[in-house]
Motif scaffolding. Structure first.
Motif, short mmCIF file in Angstrom:
data_model
loop_
_atom_site.label_atom_id
_atom_site.label_comp_id
_atom_site.label_asym_id
_atom_site.label_seq_id
_atom_site.Cartn_x
_atom_site.Cartn_y
_atom_site.Cartn_z
N TYR A 34 16.43 48.00 16.46
CA TYR A 34 15.97 46.64 15.58
C TYR A 34 16.02 45.00 16.57
O TYR A 34 14.72 45.16 16.58
CB TYR A 34 16.94 45.73 14.59
CG TYR A 34 17.07 44.83 14.08
CD1 TYR A 34 16.36 45.65 12.38
CD2 TYR A 34 17.53 43.48 14.24
CE1 TYR A 34 15.38 43.99 12.10
CE2 TYR A 34 16.74 43.16 13.64
CZ TYR A 34 15.80 42.53 12.35
OH TYR A 34 15.17 41.74 11.58
N SER A 39 11.08 53.96 8.32
CA SER A 39 10.02 54.25 8.78
C SER A 39 10.16 52.72 9.98
O SER A 39 9.40 52.84 10.91
CB SER A 39 8.48 53.28 8.46
OG SER A 39 8.48 51.90 8.05
N TYR A 40 11.27 52.04 9.42
CA TYR A 40 11.44 50.70 10.61
C TYR A 40 11.66 51.24 11.75
O TYR A 40 11.40 50.97 12.93
CB TYR A 40 12.60 50.05 10.29
CG TYR A 40 11.75 49.06 9.15
CD1 TYR A 40 11.21 48.51 9.44
CD2 TYR A 40 12.60 49.15 7.89
CE1 TYR A 40 10.12 47.95 7.36
CE2 TYR A 40 12.25 47.84 7.04
CZ TYR A 40 11.16 48.07 6.67
OH TYR A 40 10.66 46.73 5.50
N ILE A 75 12.35 45.97 17.96
CA ILE A 75 11.33 46.36 17.29
C ILE A 75 11.01 44.67 16.88
O ILE A 75 9.78 44.12 17.15
CB ILE A 75 11.37 46.54 15.75
CG1 ILE A 75 11.98 48.49 16.49
CG2 ILE A 75 10.38 46.76 15.11
CD1 ILE A 75 12.50 49.36 15.76
N PHE A 76 11.96 43.54 16.07
CA PHE A 76 11.23 43.03 15.79
C PHE A 76 11.62 41.37 16.91
O PHE A 76 10.92 40.27 16.25
CB PHE A 76 12.32 42.36 14.60
CG PHE A 76 11.64 43.65 13.58
CD1 PHE A 76 11.38 43.36 12.65
CD2 PHE A 76 12.77 44.42 13.41
CE1 PHE A 76 10.15 44.19 11.87
CE2 PHE A 76 12.89 45.90 12.62
CZ PHE A 76 11.00 45.73 12.36
N LYS A 126 10.75 54.04 3.91
CA LYS A 126 9.95 52.21 3.91
C LYS A 126 11.43 52.49 5.13
O LYS A 126 10.71 51.46 6.36
CB LYS A 126 10.46 51.46 3.75
CG LYS A 126 9.48 50.39 3.92
CD LYS A 126 9.19 48.92 2.68
CE LYS A 126 8.87 47.49 3.42
NZ LYS A 126 9.16 46.94 1.71
N TYR A 131 14.11 40.17 5.23
CA TYR A 131 13.17 39.72 6.77
C TYR A 131 14.59 40.28 7.35
O TYR A 131 14.08 39.48 8.80
CB TYR A 131 12.57 39.02 6.74
CG TYR A 131 12.95 36.90 5.99
CD1 TYR A 131 13.81 36.70 7.15
CD2 TYR A 131 13.13 37.43 5.48
CE1 TYR A 131 14.21 35.50 6.82
CE2 TYR A 131 13.33 35.66 4.30
CZ TYR A 131 13.74 34.87 5.89
OH TYR A 131 14.38 33.67 5.03
#
Lengths: 231, 231
Positions: free
Chosen positions: A219, A190-191, A222-223, A187, A150
């Motif tokens: 990044y 796709s991030y 997105i997160f 995967k 994560y």
DNA sequence: ATTTAATGGTGTAATTTTCACACACTATCT
DNA sequence: AGATAGTGTGTGAAAATTACACCATTAAAT
């Protein structure tokens, strides 16, 4: 500065677990001790915190003095405070880890005499380490295995430009399990935080793979927005 | 024990962030300080580690002395080591958290004079705390919000027997967002570690809900096997 | 006896995510 | 020209997640 606090003679130290990735293997940085106790043993780089430095600063300094590596951006992960950890007295140790690119940092040169030398050692087949350093290593290893899922820590271990196969083999090394190539690529891509470059791998005797870069800005967008609470 | 280590006068301390859940709110345990510095301020329970006790033991002892609570099974979560954290000298603090059932532990009685009293305070609307305790609290809160999703910490906050609605409202309080009742129940029950009891809630003026228990053995069987690496 | 207020308890369909799985392509080396 | 070694791609099944609404039960109030 007046010190009115009740005190006892106590020592703080820092130990560092520095991970690197090379030749498909996960490695850590060890030193050969040149002083008692545990003279000639292998140990994690570590030493004593000074009075006028924060523990984060101490970690940077100590790593530098023992290995020649600078500005490693380490993360504190646990504090070890059992009474008899150190044969010469009470020592409480804050342990840090960092993940670094081995290739960018070839010259390991201890600055102090306290370490005879510093070198990379694969995390599989580690020998017994000085003090409780085997336990400290194990705790660090567990942490980064969890975090790999994560947090974008994989990219700190790879060169700036890397192929998806390299990325996958890093995941496989850390998690010690095989992953499916197609699913892994799908995967990761796709991030949306991997930037495909126009360059290709060079010097390989087979079809050259595309190179990618980790895009830290994307990044974060997105997160970090949703504080990572959900996953 | 001979002490040959280079030392400086340093102080170790422990601070505790104790979470509880009551009346649908998440709360923490604060003390009112009875000594300088920050006399009369609110603070996290915390004090200095002794020479002959491990930091884990120190945490238990200190919490007991300041609040009367025993055997709280605390978890270390971060160490604070900035140089000027404490106005009277260099203090490095290992911070612990615990999650406890408020109702089972009604009597908060400081044993030492160092704390005037101890009491529960909702985590929303916290006042400014002594030292850097607001930051320590914030770090703890972030940790438990993350952990709620992959460790069975919710059950430590609830009475042994609880209803699914209580469990859900705890999740909602910690995550500060609404959850869907049907989906929440379906998911929780699907894990298989909740044991449905024959009992029902008592003393409510509406339809009594079924009571459940957290089955630690089943949980361990289901999750601890694969080391929790995947989720 | 009836009403009211408060919460308990339940199912289904659409969507998204995860997982399992195999082969043709390309560059280099000999 | 063939051997070698790794690159790169798609689909269908299964599982997990999400969105969504109504009747049931109880005690208290009237």
């Amino acid at each position: 500065m007046e010190v009115k606090l009740p005190t006892f003679e106590s020592v703080f130290s820092i130990d560092c677990v520095i991970f690197g990735f090379e030749a498909g293997e996960l490695k850590i940085l060890l030193i050969e001790r040149n002083e008692e106790p545990f003279k000639d043993w292998l140990a994690l780089p570590g030493y004593i915190v000074e009075q006028d430095e924060s523990i984060d600063d101490a970690a940077e300094r100590i790593l530098y003095e023992l290995t020649g590596l600078r500005d490693m951006h380490m993360q504190q992960f646990h504090t070890f405070g059992e009474v008899n950890r150190h044969p010469q007295g009470r020592v409480i140790t804050v342990a840090y880890y960092a993940l670094i690119r081995i290739n960018g940092q070839k010259d390991l040169r201890p600055i102090t005499q306290y370490a005879r030398k510093a070198f990379w050692h694969p995390v599989n087949e580690l020998p017994k380490l000085a003090f409780d350093h085997s336990e400290i290593f194990q705790t660090a290893f567990n942490k980064i295995r969890r975090r790999l899922n994560y947090q974008p820590i994989a990219f700190e271990l790879l060169p700036e430009k890397f192929t998806l196969t390299q990325l996958q083999s890093l995941y496989e090394a850390v998690l010690s399990k095989k992953l499916d190539k197609r699913n892994f690529r799908k995967k990761m891509l796709s991030y949306g935080f991997l930037k495909e470059l126009d360059e290709k791998q060079k010097g390989v005797s087979y079809r050259a793979a595309k190179l990618y870069k980790f895009d830290r800005r994307k990044y974060a967008k997105i997160f970090h927005n949703d504080l990572n609470l959900d996953k």
